[in-house]
Design a protein around this motif. Structure first.
Motif, short mmCIF file in Angstrom:
data_model
loop_
_atom_site.label_atom_id
_atom_site.label_comp_id
_atom_site.label_asym_id
_atom_site.label_seq_id
_atom_site.Cartn_x
_atom_site.Cartn_y
_atom_site.Cartn_z
N LEU A 1 43.02 16.07 -5.11
CA LEU A 1 42.43 15.21 -6.08
C LEU A 1 41.14 15.56 -6.89
N LEU A 2 40.05 15.84 -6.06
CA LEU A 2 39.14 16.22 -6.92
C LEU A 2 39.17 17.63 -7.67
N HIS A 3 40.28 18.32 -7.47
CA HIS A 3 40.66 19.63 -7.97
C HIS A 3 41.18 19.31 -9.47
N THR A 4 41.97 18.39 -9.46
CA THR A 4 42.46 18.09 -10.74
C THR A 4 41.65 17.30 -11.61
N ALA A 5 41.92 17.28 -12.88
CA ALA A 5 40.69 16.56 -13.79
C ALA A 5 40.79 15.25 -13.80
N ILE A 6 40.95 14.68 -12.57
CA ILE A 6 40.91 13.22 -12.10
C ILE A 6 39.54 12.42 -12.97
N ALA A 7 39.82 11.06 -13.18
CA ALA A 7 38.76 10.21 -13.85
C ALA A 7 37.65 9.92 -12.85
N PHE A 8 36.47 9.82 -12.87
CA PHE A 8 35.35 9.32 -12.03
C PHE A 8 35.33 10.15 -10.76
N ARG A 9 35.33 11.67 -11.15
CA ARG A 9 35.47 12.61 -9.91
C ARG A 9 34.21 12.69 -9.12
N SER A 10 33.19 12.64 -9.98
CA SER A 10 31.72 12.89 -9.25
C SER A 10 31.48 11.68 -8.38
N ALA A 11 31.75 10.13 -8.80
CA ALA A 11 31.78 8.97 -8.15
C ALA A 11 32.56 9.06 -6.77
N ILE A 12 33.80 9.52 -6.99
CA ILE A 12 34.81 9.75 -5.80
C ILE A 12 33.92 10.73 -4.88
N ARG A 13 33.71 11.82 -5.36
CA ARG A 13 33.05 12.83 -4.32
C ARG A 13 31.98 12.11 -3.78
N ALA A 14 31.04 11.63 -4.24
CA ALA A 14 29.86 11.21 -3.83
C ALA A 14 30.00 10.07 -2.70
N LEU A 15 30.98 8.99 -2.91
CA LEU A 15 31.45 8.13 -2.02
C LEU A 15 31.95 8.70 -0.80
N VAL A 16 32.80 9.63 -0.93
CA VAL A 16 33.41 10.20 0.32
C VAL A 16 32.43 10.90 0.99
N PHE A 17 31.45 11.64 0.67
CA PHE A 17 30.41 12.35 1.02
C PHE A 17 29.47 11.41 1.91
N PHE A 18 29.20 10.26 1.36
CA PHE A 18 28.10 9.41 1.70
C PHE A 18 28.01 9.39 3.39
N PRO A 19 29.12 8.92 3.94
CA PRO A 19 29.19 8.66 5.57
C PRO A 19 28.60 10.18 6.19
N VAL A 20 28.92 11.28 5.60
CA VAL A 20 28.57 12.50 6.26
C VAL A 20 27.06 12.39 6.44
N ILE A 21 26.20 11.78 5.56
CA ILE A 21 24.84 11.88 5.67
C ILE A 21 24.22 10.59 6.59
N ALA A 22 25.04 9.66 6.50
CA ALA A 22 24.49 8.35 7.25
C ALA A 22 24.49 8.11 8.59
N SER A 23 23.68 7.60 9.22
CA SER A 23 23.29 7.60 10.77
C SER A 23 24.49 7.37 11.43
N THR A 24 24.96 8.11 12.39
CA THR A 24 26.02 7.75 13.33
C THR A 24 26.11 6.71 14.18
N ILE A 25 24.64 6.15 14.53
CA ILE A 25 24.68 5.09 15.21
C ILE A 25 24.81 4.08 14.36
N GLY A 26 24.34 3.90 13.05
CA GLY A 26 24.49 2.74 12.20
C GLY A 26 26.01 2.50 11.97
N ILE A 27 26.88 3.86 11.58
CA ILE A 27 28.38 3.77 11.43
C ILE A 27 28.77 3.13 12.52
N GLY A 28 28.68 3.56 13.91
CA GLY A 28 29.19 3.07 15.09
C GLY A 28 29.00 1.44 15.28
N ILE A 29 27.87 0.96 14.98
CA ILE A 29 27.68 -0.33 15.12
C ILE A 29 28.56 -1.29 13.87
N THR A 30 28.48 -0.61 12.65
CA THR A 30 29.25 -1.19 11.69
C THR A 30 30.59 -1.41 12.09
#
Lengths: 295, 282
Positions: A95-124
């Motif tokens: 999807l990100l490879h095609t010229a889809i609209a809102f590409r950078s927003a999609i990429r940032a959203l998908v990437f955010f859990p990678v950086i978030a606290s695992t414990i915080g994610i687990g509790i949530t």
């Protein structure tokens, strides 16, 4: 003569003593414990005194279902989480490879859990997946779907945590796979298009074979991470219900907490053996891929 | 239909498809974070309903304040501890890994091959936990920040060395020779000439390791027990039982612990994504 001068310049320009301090840190805090584990796993041990008891810890490990099942759980967790990352990650990368609209927003959203606290994610997610008050089940029931008891059902708990682990890591997988897609030469894709390849054929015959190195990186990073996974499992289920989601890393912690240091260390040795066995097929895959690329 | 009309219709489809995908992504990846933010902004009773609704009274700042001052400010102390551990670990990882990679990539031979092999093994093999506690006790480093920092350096070095080593091959050797002919010592060659050239991969290593070390839970859990040296992730875990009636505070705490990496992400977004994917395509 030439050889001699090269060796001499190595000796002066790249001195081996640069390695001493880093290797000392690695040796003291990683290698010494790793080797000591083989001895202490054969003892009854209170951190001060150890009594050699042979293979008793291993006999005990393999005779208690709650402990020995953790091996299978570790493997299942690794397979499910890695599969989620590879399959969903590839979809997102496409999807990100095609010229889809809102590409950078999609990429940032998908990437955010990678950086978030695992414990915080687990509790949530424990809160979101609660059978009575959780939003996930409420939403499913509103849609008329009978929602399962995600973390309370022994047959589902491990799979649920593995899925959340996949969710957390899929952004990284997508970005690595995207880098693989971007590196495919434009001419290759154009040539396939000119030959009349459909999008599906393009994915199957061009993208999939050519992103193999990126896919192997995802596979390797995910397997290394999943085999020793602890944070998310410990936060979401504590290994339960019963021992249904206990993995090797949580067994090591539980036995440590209970004061069974020898048994805990035996768990570490079993973990080491699992890594050793798991790395053989991965190594074979990497070697085959290397050969194919050369041949 | 004329060409202009067709193009604007194409663009509308393009935006519609992108918007639909974005909506799905927001639902799956954004909603949990929105839920954290909403719950952290609610009053105690309202937060316990676990609904997705907007708070009737917006109490985010008040909740954050309460989290930061609870139990004599243990969360603040934990944030300071985590920052100290992260900064020093990452600094040491960068300096030591770069030195190792410099020698490993430039000097073939049995000694460097052996070190390379050990680095690969250390990347794969899970650390032995209780024996590490035994070593830390033996060296007097158990329950100290210094102990955790050195352990983090040992755990983070193998991966960083591999990244630095891959990058070192792109630094031309002619540069080394020119510097040596000009009379530079090895020390000067590395720190003044080669090290600054490693900047791109250095940013990658810094960002990856900072996230890993800051978010690490197991290492301080084992090697830094006790409230005196609590770290950010540990307070979160310990507070779950303490705050089980005050979900708004627990989620405010999640927010406090997630904000530093989030800020790092916003500032270094491009480098993080480029760095995380570098090496994958080689």
């Amino acid at each position: 003569m030439v050889l001699y001068s090269v060796q001499r310049s190595h000796r002066t320009a790249y001195p081996l003593w640069y390695l001493i301090l880093p290797c000392a840190v690695l040796a003291i805090f990683f290698l010494v414990p790793a080797f000591a584990a083989f001895y202490f796993s054969l003892t009854r041990w209170d951190l001060v005194n150890s009594e050699f008891i042979g293979l008793d810890n291993f006999f005990r490990f393999f005779s208690e279902a709650g402990l020995v099942n953790s091996i299978g759980h570790t493997v299942l967790f690794t397979i499910v989480s890695t599969a989620v990352k590879l399959v969903v990650g590839f979809g997102i990368a496409l999807l990100l490879h095609t010229a889809i609209a809102f590409r950078s927003a999609i990429r940032a959203l998908v990437f955010f859990p990678v950086i978030a606290s695992t414990i915080g994610i687990g509790i949530t997610f424990s809160v979101l997946l609660d059978p009575n008050t959780g939003l996930v089940n409420q939403a499913l029931e509103a849609l008329g779907v009978a929602a399962p008891y995600w973390l309370g059902d022994p047959s589902l708990a491990l799979l649920t945590v593995a899925a959340v682990d996949g969710w957390k890591g899929v952004g990284l997988a997508a970005v690595i796979l995207l880098a693989g897609l971007v590196s495919i030469p434009r001419e290759t894709i154009e040539a396939a298009r000119v030959d009349g390849a459909s999008s599906l054929q393009l994915i199957r015959s061009v993208y999939l074979p050519l992103i193999q190195p990126a896919a192997l990186t995802v596979l390797l990073l995910s397997v290394i991470g999943c085999i020793r996974a602890f944070d998310l499992i410990w936060t979401m289920t504590g290994g339960g219900p019963g021992f249904a989601s206990d993995v090797l890393a949580s067994v090591v912690y539980k036995q440590y907490q209970a004061g069974f240091y020898g048994l805990s260390t035996a768990g570490n040795v079993v973990l080491f053996l699992v890594v050793l066995i798991a790395s053989i097929p991965i190594w074979l895959v990497i070697r085959r891929a290397d050969r194919e690329r050369e041949g | 239909m004329n060409a202009k009309g067709r193009r604007s219709r194409l663009r509308a489809t393009h935006v519609a498809v992108g918007g639909a995908v974005l909506a799905i992504v927001v639902l799956f990846f954004g909603a949990p974070f929105a839920f954290i933010l909403l719950t952290a902004s609610k009053g105690q009773a309202e937060a316990a309903e676990f609904s997705f609704g907007w708070p009737t009274e917006f109490l985010l700042l008040q909740n954050l304040g309460e989290v930061l001052t609870t139990r004599d400010g243990i969360v603040v102390r934990a944030l300071i501890n985590s920052t100290v551990i992260t900064t020093l670990s990452v600094a040491l990882i960068v300096l030591l890994s770069a030195m190792v990679a410099f020698v490993l990539s430039r000097r073939p031979g049995p000694a460097t091959s052996a070190v390379t092999l050990i680095m690969y093994l250390a990347l794969l093999v899970p650390p032995a936990i209780v024996p590490t506690i035994w070593v830390l006790q033996g060296t007097g480093l158990f329950k100290t920040l210094a102990g955790v920092i050195l352990v983090q350096v040992a755990y983070g070095m193998p991966f960083s060395v591999l990244l630095f080593r891959a990058f070192m091959t792109t630094v031309p050797r002619e540069l080394d020779e020119a510097a040596l002919i000009d009379g530079a010592t090895s020390w000067r060659l590395f720190w003044v000439i080669v090290f600054p050239l490693l900047r791109p991969v250095m940013v990658t290593v810094i960002v990856i390791q900072a996230i890993v070390v800051f978010n690490d839970f197991a290492t301080p859990l084992y090697f830094l027990p006790g409230d005196a040296n609590a770290t950010a992730q540990l307070t979160l875990f310990n507070f779950r039982s303490q705050f089980f009636t005050s979900w708004n505070l627990l989620f405010a705490n999640i927010l406090v612990v997630t904000v530093p990496p989030l800020l790092a992400f916003i500032f270094f977004s491009r480098q993080i994504v480029a760095g995380m994917s570098s090496g994958a395509i080689k």
